[in-house]
Design a protein around this motif. Sequence first.
Motif, short mmCIF file in Angstrom:
data_model
loop_
_atom_site.label_atom_id
_atom_site.label_comp_id
_atom_site.label_asym_id
_atom_site.label_seq_id
_atom_site.Cartn_x
_atom_site.Cartn_y
_atom_site.Cartn_z
N ASP A 179 66.47 20.69 50.39
CA ASP A 179 67.24 20.81 49.15
C ASP A 179 68.51 19.98 49.12
N VAL A 180 68.53 18.86 49.83
CA VAL A 180 69.66 17.94 49.78
C VAL A 180 69.13 16.59 49.30
N LYS A 240 70.60 20.93 43.71
CA LYS A 240 72.00 21.25 43.49
C LYS A 240 72.90 20.55 44.50
N LYS A 241 72.36 20.27 45.68
CA LYS A 241 73.14 19.63 46.74
C LYS A 241 72.88 18.13 46.72
N ASN A 277 80.89 10.57 47.29
CA ASN A 277 81.20 11.43 46.14
C ASN A 277 82.49 11.03 45.46
N ILE A 315 77.26 17.21 54.06
CA ILE A 315 75.94 17.86 54.03
C ILE A 315 76.00 19.20 54.76
N LEU A 355 77.76 21.72 52.57
CA LEU A 355 76.90 22.17 51.48
C LEU A 355 75.90 23.21 51.97
N ILE A 356 75.32 22.97 53.13
CA ILE A 356 74.35 23.91 53.70
C ILE A 356 75.04 25.21 54.07
N ASN A 392 77.85 26.49 52.87
CA ASN A 392 78.28 27.21 51.66
C ASN A 392 77.10 27.91 50.99
N ASP A 393 75.93 27.29 51.05
CA ASP A 393 74.73 27.88 50.48
C ASP A 393 74.35 29.14 51.25
#
Length: 96
Positions: free
Chosen positions: A32-33, A58-59, A69, A86, A89-90, A92-93
């Motif tokens: 999902d990245v 979403k990521k 970014n 990355i 993001l992982i 935080n998910d």
Amino acid sequence: MRVMFCGACNPAVDIKALAKGIKQELGSDPEDVLLLLNACRTCCLRPDRFPADMEIPKKVVCVGGESVNGQAVPESELVFAVTRIIKELIQNDLLI
């Protein structure tokens, strides 16, 4: 992790070497990245230019030359900056 490359028509950085370094640094392939690798700051390859019906995770991390970014990052630090983002993001998910 899905990786997409621009056409590298105006290369400021070596996006193939960058992709290899990021994959080595991560050690695993996160799901999902979406990693968008643009060789210059023009960022031709970005989510707002994708077809409306395309599913975008979403990521998303977007490299544009010496930026990640939208934030300036020296080329020598790109691999570490991207992998840090990355991993954040992982993480935080997982906390949600």
